[in-house]
Design a protein around this motif. Structure first.
Motif, PDB file in Angstrom:
ATOM      1  N   LEU A  10       0.860  -1.177   0.000  1.00  0.00           N
ATOM      2  CA  LEU A  10       0.000   0.000   0.000  1.00  0.00           C
ATOM      3  C   LEU A  10       0.896   1.226   0.000  1.00  0.00           C
ATOM      4  N   LEU A  11       0.763   2.036  -1.042  1.00  0.00           N
ATOM      5  CA  LEU A  11       1.577   3.237  -1.149  1.00  0.00           C
ATOM      6  C   LEU A  11       0.663   4.449  -1.315  1.00  0.00           C
ATOM      7  N   VAL A  12       0.876   5.449  -0.476  1.00  0.00           N
ATOM      8  CA  VAL A  12       0.155   6.715  -0.568  1.00  0.00           C
ATOM      9  C   VAL A  12       1.057   7.703  -1.302  1.00  0.00           C
ATOM     10  N   VAL A  39       8.866  21.560  -7.704  1.00  0.00           N
ATOM     11  CA  VAL A  39       9.508  20.415  -7.053  1.00  0.00           C
ATOM     12  C   VAL A  39       8.732  19.120  -7.271  1.00  0.00           C
ATOM     13  N   GLU A  40       7.573  19.201  -7.906  1.00  0.00           N
ATOM     14  CA  GLU A  40       6.717  18.020  -8.032  1.00  0.00           C
ATOM     15  C   GLU A  40       7.316  16.980  -8.978  1.00  0.00           C
ATOM     16  N   LEU A  41       7.157  15.729  -8.619  1.00  0.00           N
ATOM     17  CA  LEU A  41       7.587  14.640  -9.481  1.00  0.00           C
ATOM     18  C   LEU A  41       6.816  14.683 -10.800  1.00  0.00           C
ATOM     19  N   THR A  42       7.500  14.500 -11.897  1.00  0.00           N
ATOM     20  CA  THR A  42       6.873  14.501 -13.211  1.00  0.00           C
ATOM     21  C   THR A  42       6.381  13.092 -13.555  1.00  0.00           C
ATOM     22  N   PRO A  43       5.520  12.962 -14.560  1.00  0.00           N
ATOM     23  CA  PRO A  43       5.125  11.619 -14.989  1.00  0.00           C
ATOM     24  C   PRO A  43       6.316  10.741 -15.371  1.00  0.00           C
ATOM     25  N   LEU A 268       4.839   8.481  -0.322  1.00  0.00           N
ATOM     26  CA  LEU A 268       5.724   9.207  -1.224  1.00  0.00           C
ATOM     27  C   LEU A 268       5.172  10.614  -1.401  1.00  0.00           C
ATOM     28  N   SER A 269       5.996  11.629  -1.174  1.00  0.00           N
ATOM     29  CA  SER A 269       5.525  13.008  -1.287  1.00  0.00           C
ATOM     30  C   SER A 269       5.658  13.510  -2.712  1.00  0.00           C
ATOM     31  N   GLU A 270       5.045  14.661  -2.974  1.00  0.00           N
ATOM     32  CA  GLU A 270       5.106  15.266  -4.302  1.00  0.00           C
ATOM     33  C   GLU A 270       6.533  15.627  -4.704  1.00  0.00           C
ATOM     34  N   ALA A 271       7.407  15.815  -3.713  1.00  0.00           N
ATOM     35  CA  ALA A 271       8.795  16.190  -3.998  1.00  0.00           C
ATOM     36  C   ALA A 271       9.741  14.999  -3.997  1.00  0.00           C
ATOM     37  N   GLY A 285      14.361   9.826   3.285  1.00  0.00           N
ATOM     38  CA  GLY A 285      15.244  10.068   2.150  1.00  0.00           C
ATOM     39  C   GLY A 285      14.419  10.437   0.938  1.00  0.00           C
ATOM     40  N   ASN A 286      15.089  10.807  -0.139  1.00  0.00           N
ATOM     41  CA  ASN A 286      14.416  11.226  -1.354  1.00  0.00           C
ATOM     42  C   ASN A 286      14.798  10.304  -2.508  1.00  0.00           C
ATOM     43  N   VAL A 287      13.804   9.886  -3.274  1.00  0.00           N
ATOM     44  CA  VAL A 287      14.076   8.953  -4.366  1.00  0.00           C
ATOM     45  C   VAL A 287      15.003   9.576  -5.412  1.00  0.00           C
TER      46      VAL A 287
END
Length: 341
Positions: A10-12, A39-43, A268-271, A285-287
């Motif tokens: 389950l991933l939010v 800062v948002e992750l792109t597709p 997982l956050s938008e950043a 940490g950040n992906v």
């Protein structure tokens, strides 16, 4: 010893911190106030993350308000590339067109997966607008609901759900809403939940009291009466079993022993930041710093230190987060007899 056996089932995924509401009970308000689309992750980045992701059963898309992203369909389809069984999109319902576009494209690309659009409705008429801090929103949600109902008649893998947050703003007026919701809205399932555990103190209402229990029983009855398919009836029974276990976890204050944060559940956050869960809001940490490999973040020293502290927590970690409750029930064979009963 604690071992990472796989990526969370389950991933939010918080796809944006932008929002056009200012809800009284929102725990995400500080990030919304400082939102930065750059800062948002792109597709493309989402595709890189999820191509390397293990099996995923349940993907929850949230924010902020996801429909504020003009690339929402592309982003969701990129994140759902591993074909999760359920993709859930939480929205304030103020924008119908992005949701309809997503539903159409999702049905073509992922016919074996289920898309659930969750519309937030916290009261009837002006009460909802007041709680959400956006005049006119209630009528916009009703329009979105009507359009989604028509789409659901054509798209077999689209579900429409109404989510109502029990808070200090509506605690004494939800009976009226439940009297009218069946006639005013189309839904496959109605969900009643408490405010987030990290929400502003003044927004909270007693989810352990008799008033909430009565409302929950009414919601269960409405769902049972309106169940439109075997899967809907199964969801009703699952929720009833979950409610019984929630009462136990609330009394013993020990959900953290069973929820599986970091192992079965992740955020997982938008950043691109990775968290074990929402209530314990500390980045592991950040992906982007790990080659978009989420598993590498889960194996990092920060993640292992989090796991160590969680194991040794005294008293046990506890919250009322619905996703954690679901993971606790599904992920522990010890509780499965409760489902069978």
């Amino acid at each position: 010893a604690f071992r990472f056996r796989s990526t969370p089932q389950l991933l939010v995924f918080f796809v944006t911190a932008r929002c056009d509401c200012r809800c009284r009970m929102c725990f995400y308000l500080p990030r919304i106030a400082a939102s930065d689309p750059s800062v948002e992750l792109t597709p493309d980045e989402a595709g890189r993350i999820f191509r390397g992701y293990g099996p995923l059963a349940y993907l929850k898309i949230t924010g902020g308000e996801p429909t504020l992203r003009p690339d929402l369909p592309e982003l969701v389809l990129a994140a759902a590339g591993r074909r999760p069984r359920l993709v859930e999109v939480s929205t304030n319902g103020g924008r119908a067109e992005p949701l309809l576009d997503l539903a159409e494209r999702f049905a073509r690309a992922l016919p074996s997966s289920l898309l659930s659009v969750q519309l937030s409705v916290d009261g009837w008429g002006d009460l909802h607008d007041e709680i959400r801090g956006r005049p006119g929103l209630f009528e916009r949600v009703r329009r979105t609901n009507r359009l989604l109902a028509a789409a659901a008649a054509r798209l077999p893998n689209l579900r429409v759900e109404i989510v109502t947050v029990f808070s200090s703003g509506n605690a004494g007026r939800l009976e009226e809403f439940l009297d009218r919701v069946g006639e005013g809205f189309f839904f496959h399932r109605l969900i009643l939940t408490g405010v987030h555990g990290t929400a502003p103190e003044g927004a909270r209402a007693d989810v352990g009291g008799e008033a909430f229990r009565r409302l929950r029983l009414r919601v269960s009855a409405l769902n049972a009466a309106g169940a439109r398919a075997p899967s809907s009836r199964l969801a009703v029974r699952f929720k009833e079993a979950k409610d019984r276990l929630v009462e136990r976890w609330e009394s013993e204050r020990n959900l953290g022993r069973f929820c599986g944060a970091l192992r079965r559940l992740g955020v997982l956050s938008e950043a691109g930041e990775v968290f074990a869960c929402e209530p314990l809001w500390a980045s592991l940490g950040n992906v982007r710093d790990h080659g978009y490999d989420l598993r590498a973040v889960l194996r990092s020293p920060a993640a292992r230190e989090f796991a160590r502290k969680l194991r040794r927590s005294d008293p046990p970690c506890h919250c009322s987060w619905s996703c954690a409750q679901t993971c606790a029930l599904i992920g522990n064979p010890h509780f499965w007899p409760a489902l069978l009963r």
